[in-house]
Design a protein around this motif. Structure first.
Motif, PDB file in Angstrom:
ATOM      1  N   SER A 225       0.841  -1.195   0.000  1.00 58.58           N
ATOM      2  CA  SER A 225       0.000   0.000   0.000  1.00 58.58           C
ATOM      3  C   SER A 225       0.877   1.246   0.000  1.00 58.58           C
ATOM      4  CB  SER A 225      -0.908   0.006   1.227  1.00 58.58           C
ATOM      5  OG  SER A 225      -1.640   1.210   1.305  1.00 58.58           O
ATOM      6  N   SER A 226       0.449   2.253  -0.761  1.00 59.81           N
ATOM      7  CA  SER A 226       1.173   3.518  -0.791  1.00 59.81           C
ATOM      8  C   SER A 226       0.725   4.445   0.334  1.00 59.81           C
ATOM      9  CB  SER A 226       0.966   4.197  -2.150  1.00 59.81           C
ATOM     10  OG  SER A 226      -0.418   4.445  -2.375  1.00 59.81           O
ATOM     11  N   GLU A 227      -0.354   4.050   1.032  1.00 58.67           N
ATOM     12  CA  GLU A 227      -0.866   4.863   2.124  1.00 58.67           C
ATOM     13  C   GLU A 227      -0.332   4.331   3.449  1.00 58.67           C
ATOM     14  OE1 GLU A 227      -2.539   7.506   1.446  1.00 58.67           O
ATOM     15  OE2 GLU A 227      -2.689   7.062  -0.706  1.00 58.67           O
ATOM     16  N   ASP A 228      -0.082   5.245   4.370  1.00 59.76           N
ATOM     17  CA  ASP A 228       0.435   4.798   5.662  1.00 59.76           C
ATOM     18  C   ASP A 228      -0.659   4.190   6.530  1.00 59.76           C
ATOM     19  OD1 ASP A 228      -0.894   7.139   6.000  1.00 59.76           O
ATOM     20  OD2 ASP A 228       0.594   8.061   7.323  1.00 59.76           O
ATOM     21  N   ILE A 229      -1.936   4.394   6.202  1.00 58.73           N
ATOM     22  CA  ILE A 229      -3.060   3.737   6.865  1.00 58.73           C
ATOM     23  C   ILE A 229      -3.878   3.031   5.795  1.00 58.73           C
ATOM     24  CG2 ILE A 229      -5.167   4.032   8.229  1.00 58.73           C
ATOM     25  CD1 ILE A 229      -2.631   4.505   9.811  1.00 58.73           C
ATOM     26  N   THR A 230      -4.069   1.739   5.985  1.00 60.21           N
ATOM     27  CA  THR A 230      -4.775   0.932   4.979  1.00 60.21           C
ATOM     28  C   THR A 230      -5.950   0.226   5.625  1.00 60.21           C
ATOM     29  OG1 THR A 230      -2.711   0.533   3.775  1.00 60.21           O
ATOM     30  CG2 THR A 230      -4.546  -0.975   3.336  1.00 60.21           C
TER      31      THR A 230
ATOM     32  N   ILE B  80       1.801  -5.621   6.056  1.00 62.33           N
ATOM     33  CA  ILE B  80       1.431  -4.445   5.261  1.00 62.33           C
ATOM     34  C   ILE B  80       2.682  -3.598   5.054  1.00 62.33           C
ATOM     35  CG2 ILE B  80      -0.058  -2.420   5.132  1.00 62.33           C
ATOM     36  CD1 ILE B  80      -2.016  -3.866   6.938  1.00 62.33           C
ATOM     37  N   ARG B  81       3.033  -3.413   3.788  1.00 64.51           N
ATOM     38  CA  ARG B  81       4.251  -2.701   3.447  1.00 64.51           C
ATOM     39  C   ARG B  81       3.972  -1.696   2.323  1.00 64.51           C
ATOM     40  NH1 ARG B  81       5.423  -5.138   7.315  1.00 64.51           N
ATOM     41  NH2 ARG B  81       7.263  -6.418   7.732  1.00 64.51           N
ATOM     42  N   PRO B  82       4.864  -0.667   2.212  1.00 60.89           N
ATOM     43  CA  PRO B  82       4.785   0.221   1.048  1.00 60.89           C
ATOM     44  C   PRO B  82       5.055  -0.566  -0.226  1.00 60.89           C
ATOM     45  CG  PRO B  82       6.154   1.159   2.789  1.00 60.89           C
ATOM     46  CD  PRO B  82       5.908  -0.262   3.158  1.00 60.89           C
ATOM     47  N   ASN B  83       4.754   0.047  -1.362  1.00 60.95           N
ATOM     48  CA  ASN B  83       5.042  -0.613  -2.637  1.00 60.95           C
ATOM     49  C   ASN B  83       6.544  -0.798  -2.789  1.00 60.95           C
ATOM     50  OD1 ASN B  83       2.364  -0.824  -3.811  1.00 60.95           O
ATOM     51  ND2 ASN B  83       2.377   1.413  -3.794  1.00 60.95           N
ATOM     52  N   PRO B  84       6.998  -1.910  -3.354  1.00 57.72           N
ATOM     53  CA  PRO B  84       8.433  -2.170  -3.473  1.00 57.72           C
ATOM     54  C   PRO B  84       9.105  -1.186  -4.439  1.00 57.72           C
ATOM     55  CG  PRO B  84       7.189  -3.812  -4.697  1.00 57.72           C
ATOM     56  CD  PRO B  84       6.182  -3.005  -3.927  1.00 57.72           C
TER      57      PRO B  84
ATOM     58  N   TYR C 271      18.606  10.151  -2.671  1.00 56.37           N
ATOM     59  CA  TYR C 271      17.736   9.393  -3.580  1.00 56.37           C
ATOM     60  C   TYR C 271      16.830   8.561  -2.676  1.00 56.37           C
ATOM     61  CZ  TYR C 271      20.912  10.822  -7.283  1.00 56.37           C
ATOM     62  OH  TYR C 271      21.668  11.569  -8.159  1.00 56.37           O
ATOM     63  N   VAL C 272      15.548   8.871  -2.704  1.00 59.77           N
ATOM     64  CA  VAL C 272      14.610   8.311  -1.732  1.00 59.77           C
ATOM     65  C   VAL C 272      13.497   7.564  -2.451  1.00 59.77           C
ATOM     66  CG1 VAL C 272      13.015   8.825   0.152  1.00 59.77           C
ATOM     67  CG2 VAL C 272      15.109  10.193  -0.138  1.00 59.77           C
ATOM     68  N   CYS C 273      13.212   6.373  -1.943  1.00 58.87           N
ATOM     69  CA  CYS C 273      12.062   5.587  -2.441  1.00 58.87           C
ATOM     70  C   CYS C 273      11.137   5.342  -1.264  1.00 58.87           C
ATOM     71  CB  CYS C 273      12.513   4.269  -3.053  1.00 58.87           C
ATOM     72  SG  CYS C 273      11.128   3.273  -3.685  1.00 58.87           S
ATOM     73  N   GLY C 274       9.879   5.769  -1.367  1.00 61.64           N
ATOM     74  CA  GLY C 274       8.932   5.631  -0.266  1.00 61.64           C
ATOM     75  C   GLY C 274       7.798   4.685  -0.583  1.00 61.64           C
ATOM     76  N   ALA C 275       6.637   5.005  -0.055  1.00 60.26           N
ATOM     77  CA  ALA C 275       5.482   4.109  -0.114  1.00 60.26           C
ATOM     78  C   ALA C 275       4.988   3.840  -1.520  1.00 60.26           C
ATOM     79  CB  ALA C 275       4.359   4.691   0.734  1.00 60.26           C
ATOM     80  N   LYS C 276       5.188   4.814  -2.436  1.00 57.69           N
ATOM     81  CA  LYS C 276       4.676   4.624  -3.797  1.00 57.69           C
ATOM     82  C   LYS C 276       5.577   3.748  -4.647  1.00 57.69           C
ATOM     83  CE  LYS C 276       2.031   8.902  -3.848  1.00 57.69           C
ATOM     84  NZ  LYS C 276       1.757  10.176  -4.530  1.00 57.69           N
ATOM     85  N   GLY C 277       6.785   3.437  -4.150  1.00 61.32           N
ATOM     86  CA  GLY C 277       7.674   2.547  -4.886  1.00 61.32           C
ATOM     87  C   GLY C 277       8.475   3.221  -5.973  1.00 61.32           C
ATOM     88  N   SER C 278       8.462   4.556  -6.052  1.00 57.11           N
ATOM     89  CA  SER C 278       9.216   5.271  -7.087  1.00 57.11           C
ATOM     90  C   SER C 278      10.326   6.093  -6.425  1.00 57.11           C
ATOM     91  CB  SER C 278       8.284   6.174  -7.900  1.00 57.11           C
ATOM     92  OG  SER C 278       7.608   7.091  -7.052  1.00 57.11           O
ATOM     93  N   TRP C 279      11.415   6.290  -7.176  1.00 56.44           N
ATOM     94  CA  TRP C 279      12.566   7.007  -6.644  1.00 56.44           C
ATOM     95  C   TRP C 279      12.439   8.513  -6.889  1.00 56.44           C
ATOM     96  CZ3 TRP C 279      16.329   5.001  -3.646  1.00 56.44           C
ATOM     97  CH2 TRP C 279      16.431   3.605  -3.612  1.00 56.44           C
TER      98      TRP C 279
END
Length: 414
Positions: free
Chosen positions: A224-229, A287-291, A336-344
């Motif tokens: 999930s890209s959201e911190d609450i799912t 439950i994890r952010p997108n890879p 260079y940061v990759c977060g919940a959406k899985g994009s850099w």
């Protein structure tokens, strides 16, 4: 003058017949007639008897004594085969040989074993107890024989073969002792219950059946890209095959919940109060952010990133090799940061280290290494990275995971 005649009774010793004495005639010896036979020594089975006779002779000195007429044996006669009656056998060799089952001198005693003994709750068939006779034991209704055999035979030694059996009660199942649909099997003076599945005890009285479950979920992995799912799942169902009541408890009152990123355990427990047995349904929610996609490594340099909790976020910096540096439009301080959406962010490829050594960037010496695999250089890179991360806007990643934010957990890719 006539010489008187002496009468002699011969001795009773018996030997084989011998001739008359040489003086038989000169002493004018002659025999008297045999007396009658004596009574036989046995009435049957063979005995003996005897008879005797006397001799007459002159009563003169030269004719004194029996031997002047004959030897001692000639005055007696013995019969050793009188009354050779064998009632149940044959006479042979001066004695009776009895038929099987008879004994005694005259074969007139029959082998008998006596009464074999009565039995409780049964009876004996057969009234003859002599040799080779057979008796059979029977039991009354609801009883059954136990023992080696139901028959016994009178043996030649006057003893019954085998052992007396016993009539055991064989109808214990009539009282229906087996519970919970158990199958009763009669046994001597007892019974045995064959219990259905999950019942125990002599009478199947103990319920060993725990509750059963249907529809227990496997572990679930959610990106999930959201911190609450918000997540909704299908609750399992519980039941008891024996139809007994059960109670169900869970750590989530409803089958849905708003989850943050992390690991969660969903647990249902069914209790059967009648026997205290339980059945659980447990599954895990991950439950994890997108890879993140792979971040391209810089030319002539190294990609340095956090090696802990990478499924929650990745934070990377560029380090350059000897006599290499970034161009003037790039900075070693660029994250260079990759977060919940899985994009850099800012992009999926890092700035490259060029062959042009920029004099103005000598202040970036701490982001430069001489040998990427040398231990001292590795440690320097790791320490620099941690310092940068802790003082950056992403320092929370060290604060939240203090036990993991250590230099040995910094990953260097050259």
């Amino acid at each position: 003058m006539l010489t008187s005649i002496v009468f002699l009774l011969l001795s009773l010793f018996y030997v084989s017949e011998a001739p008359r004495a040489p003086t038989w005639d000169s002493c004018n010896c002659y025999w008297e007639t045999w007396k009658a036979w004596s009574q036989c020594s046995a009435s049957c089975g063979g005995g003996y008897r005897h008879r005797s006779r006397r001799v007459w002779k002159y009563d003169t000195p030269e004719c004194e004594g029996f031997e002047v007429c004959a030897t001692n044996d000639m005055g007696n006669d013995y019969d050793y085969s009188c009354n050779t009656i064998c009632y149940h056998g044959s006479y042979s060799g001066q004695s009776c040989r009895c038929h099987t089952g008879w004994y005694g001198k005259c074969c007139n005693n029959q082998v008998t074993c006596g009464h074999p003994g009565s039995i409780s709750h049964g009876y004996i068939q057969g009234s003859s107890f002599i040799y080779n006779s057979q008796v059979t034991y029977h039991c009354n209704t609801h009883y059954r024989l136990t023992g080696d055999s139901s028959t016994r035979r009178c043996q030649i030694n006057g003893v019954w073969s085998g052992y007396k059996p016993r009539c055991a009660f064989f109808n214990s199942c009539a009282s229906s002792p087996c519970r919970n649909r158990g199958t009763c099997i009669n046994e001597p003076d007892s019974y045995r219950c064959v219990c259905p599945r999950n019942f125990l005890g002599n009478n199947c009285e103990y319920d060993n059946q725990p509750p059963e479950v249907r529809g227990c979920s496997e572990d679930i992995d959610i990106k999930s890209s959201e911190d609450i799912t918000f997540f909704n799942w299908t609750a399992p169902s519980f039941y008891d095959p024996a139809g007994k009541p059960i109670t169900v408890t869970t750590n989530y009152p409803t089958n849905n919940f708003n989850f943050s990123w992390g690991d969660f355990k969903v647990q249902y427990v069914a209790l059967k109060p009648s026997n205290g047995l339980r059945k659980e349904c447990v599954f895990n929610l991950k439950i994890r952010p997108n890879p993140c996609k792979t971040l391209q490594r810089p030319n002539n340099g190294a990609r340095v990133c956090n090696g802990w909790k990478t499924d929650y976020g990745k934070f990377c910096l560029v380090f350059c090799g000897p006599r290499y540096s970034l161009d003037i439009t790039s900075s070693h301080r660029q994250w260079y940061v990759c977060g919940a959406k899985g994009s850099w962010i800012p992009r999926e490829s890092m700035s490259h280290c060029t062959g042009l050594f920029v004099t103005d960037k000598r202040k970036d010496a701490r982001f430069r290494f001489t040998n990427c695999s040398a231990p001292d250089q590795v440690e320097k890179i790791q320490e620099t990275y941690l310092t940068m991360l802790q003082t950056s806007p992403y320092g929370f990643f060290c604060t939240k995971f203090q036990n993991l934010c250590r230099k040995e957990n910094v990953i260097i890719s050259c």
